[in-house]
Design a protein around this motif. Structure first.
Motif, PDB file in Angstrom:
ATOM      1  N   ASN A 148       0.861  -1.223  -0.142  1.00  0.00           N
ATOM      2  CA  ASN A 148       0.163  -0.221   0.072  1.00  0.00           C
ATOM      3  C   ASN A 148       0.834   1.456  -0.013  1.00  0.00           C
ATOM      4  O   ASN A 148       2.114   1.234   0.671  1.00  0.00           O
ATOM      5  CB  ASN A 148      -0.924   0.083   1.141  1.00  0.00           C
ATOM      6  N   THR A 150       0.101   3.761   1.409  1.00  0.00           N
ATOM      7  CA  THR A 150       0.253   4.424   2.827  1.00  0.00           C
ATOM      8  C   THR A 150       1.221   3.955   3.526  1.00  0.00           C
ATOM      9  O   THR A 150       1.444   4.554   4.761  1.00  0.00           O
ATOM     10  CB  THR A 150      -1.199   4.045   3.480  1.00  0.00           C
ATOM     11  N   ARG A 191     -12.036   1.356  -9.433  1.00  0.00           N
ATOM     12  CA  ARG A 191     -11.126   0.784  -8.123  1.00  0.00           C
ATOM     13  C   ARG A 191     -11.994  -0.148  -7.506  1.00  0.00           C
ATOM     14  O   ARG A 191     -13.245  -0.050  -7.155  1.00  0.00           O
ATOM     15  CB  ARG A 191     -10.604   1.937  -7.506  1.00  0.00           C
ATOM     16  N   GLU A 193     -12.382  -2.191  -3.756  1.00  0.00           N
ATOM     17  CA  GLU A 193     -12.169  -2.014  -2.448  1.00  0.00           C
ATOM     18  C   GLU A 193     -12.738  -3.139  -1.605  1.00  0.00           C
ATOM     19  O   GLU A 193     -13.953  -3.140  -1.602  1.00  0.00           O
ATOM     20  CB  GLU A 193     -12.257  -0.745  -1.848  1.00  0.00           C
ATOM     21  N   SER A 197      -8.582  -2.823   2.194  1.00  0.00           N
ATOM     22  CA  SER A 197      -7.980  -1.863   1.202  1.00  0.00           C
ATOM     23  C   SER A 197      -7.898  -0.553   1.708  1.00  0.00           C
ATOM     24  O   SER A 197      -8.297  -0.237   2.763  1.00  0.00           O
ATOM     25  CB  SER A 197      -8.941  -1.746   0.001  1.00  0.00           C
ATOM     26  N   THR A 198      -6.780   0.271   1.022  1.00  0.00           N
ATOM     27  CA  THR A 198      -6.595   1.747   1.450  1.00  0.00           C
ATOM     28  C   THR A 198      -8.155   2.404   1.107  1.00  0.00           C
ATOM     29  O   THR A 198      -8.568   2.300   0.262  1.00  0.00           O
ATOM     30  CB  THR A 198      -5.568   2.202   0.671  1.00  0.00           C
ATOM     31  N   LYS A 202      -7.458   7.910   0.192  1.00  0.00           N
ATOM     32  CA  LYS A 202      -6.010   7.960   0.290  1.00  0.00           C
ATOM     33  C   LYS A 202      -5.401   6.926  -0.886  1.00  0.00           C
ATOM     34  O   LYS A 202      -4.292   7.029  -0.896  1.00  0.00           O
ATOM     35  CB  LYS A 202      -5.635   7.420   1.531  1.00  0.00           C
ATOM     36  N   ALA A 203      -6.386   6.422  -1.622  1.00  0.00           N
ATOM     37  CA  ALA A 203      -5.900   5.579  -2.578  1.00  0.00           C
ATOM     38  C   ALA A 203      -5.324   6.122  -3.965  1.00  0.00           C
ATOM     39  O   ALA A 203      -5.793   7.347  -4.352  1.00  0.00           O
ATOM     40  CB  ALA A 203      -6.970   4.720  -2.813  1.00  0.00           C
ATOM     41  N   SER A 205      -4.313   3.752  -6.419  1.00  0.00           N
ATOM     42  CA  SER A 205      -4.355   2.767  -7.513  1.00  0.00           C
ATOM     43  C   SER A 205      -5.585   2.461  -7.993  1.00  0.00           C
ATOM     44  O   SER A 205      -6.552   2.368  -7.204  1.00  0.00           O
ATOM     45  CB  SER A 205      -3.570   1.601  -6.804  1.00  0.00           C
ATOM     46  N   TRP A 206      -5.530   2.486  -9.376  1.00  0.00           N
ATOM     47  CA  TRP A 206      -7.011   2.294 -10.054  1.00  0.00           C
ATOM     48  C   TRP A 206      -6.586   1.485 -11.081  1.00  0.00           C
ATOM     49  O   TRP A 206      -5.539   1.089 -11.580  1.00  0.00           O
ATOM     50  CB  TRP A 206      -7.688   3.661 -10.527  1.00  0.00           C
TER      51      TRP A 206
END
Length: 261
Positions: A148, A150, A191, A193, A197-198, A202-203, A205-206
């Motif tokens: 992630n 994050t 996306r 989730e 998942s984040t 804050k994500a 990634s798509w």
């Protein structure tokens, strides 16, 4: 890299504590020995008990971490280390990797690392990697693991995406993205989730592929959420095809009209 700097980084790495329990922190040892007996037994073959971690009730409940080596163990005994020749393999791997660092062969260095330590070591060596190689190596490391954003230092993320414009890999991926989307200024992204998942806000990634998003939404056996949104092509940080996931990286603030589908 200078040998003294490599030794400093290795010392920093060996002092790094992963987010798992040391065997010394376990109140009831999952072995038929006291902690003192276990420490003495392992020490007799050159193993420091501080380098042993407990993974819980797994098929391989123990983990040995030292230098650039990670070994999962089902039995914790000196015979296991001797029979698997773990120390010899660790030293061989260490010497090989240090030679690569001395020669500045960072891509080769990261390609030989066990995937669980690729990203932590990328962050450790971040300031030592030549700027013109940073993005290429980051892409490789990121595409070979599940990690992630994050968990990555925000300063590192920011610099990675600043220097990406100088990267041939980025220029080629951007060209392929524009070809795939027929030159559209805005593209549709998805996306998936799950509970692990984040969060959406804050994500980064798509994906271009709805089926890929559905896979990530449901891969842990739970009914996750699939989001659909738009993004300007000029705001795409990267388009990654290495895992055949049609991944689009984009800052959350650049996402246009995200909604559940």
């Amino acid at each position: 890299m200078d040998r003294k700097l490599i030794e400093l980084r290795l010392e920093e790495w060996n002092g790094f504590k992963p987010n798992i329990s040391s065997i010394k922190e376990i109140k009831t040892l999952p072995v038929d020995k006291s902690l003192k007996e276990l420490e003495e037994e392992l020490s007799s073959v050159g193993i420091n008990i501080n380098d042993i971690y407990y993974m819980g009730d797994n098929f391989f409940p123990f983990q040995y971490r030292k230098d650039f080596t990670i070994v999962d163990l089902d039995v914790l005994s000196k015979d296991e280390f001797i029979n698997l020749r773990i120390l010899e393999q660790r030293e061989t791997q260490k010497k090989r990797l240090i030679k690569m660092l001395e020669a500045g062969e960072f891509y080769s260095f990261f390609s030989l690392l066990e995937k669980r330590i690729k990203m932590p070591l990328f962050q450790l060596f971040f300031n030592d990697i030549p700027e013109d190689s940073l993005f290429k190596i980051f892409r490789y490391v990121y595409s070979n693991i599940e990690y992630n954003f994050t968990d990555i230092c925000p300063i590192i993320i920011e610099k990675i995406f600043i220097v990406r414009t100088k990267s041939k890999e980025y220029q080629m991926s951007l060209k392929r993205l524009k070809e795939k989307t027929n030159g559209s200024s805005n593209i549709t992204i998805y996306r998936g989730e799950s509970t692990r998942s984040t969060p959406l806000n804050k994500a980064l990634s798509w994906t271009l592929d709805k089926k890929t998003a559905q896979f990530f939404a449901n891969r842990f056996g739970s009914s996750g959420i699939v989001y659909k949104a738009k993004v300007k092509v000029d705001n795409v940080l990267d388009y990654i095809e290495l895992r055949k996931e049609e991944e689009i990286l984009v800052y959350p603030k650049e996402i246009i009209n995200p909604r559940r589908v």
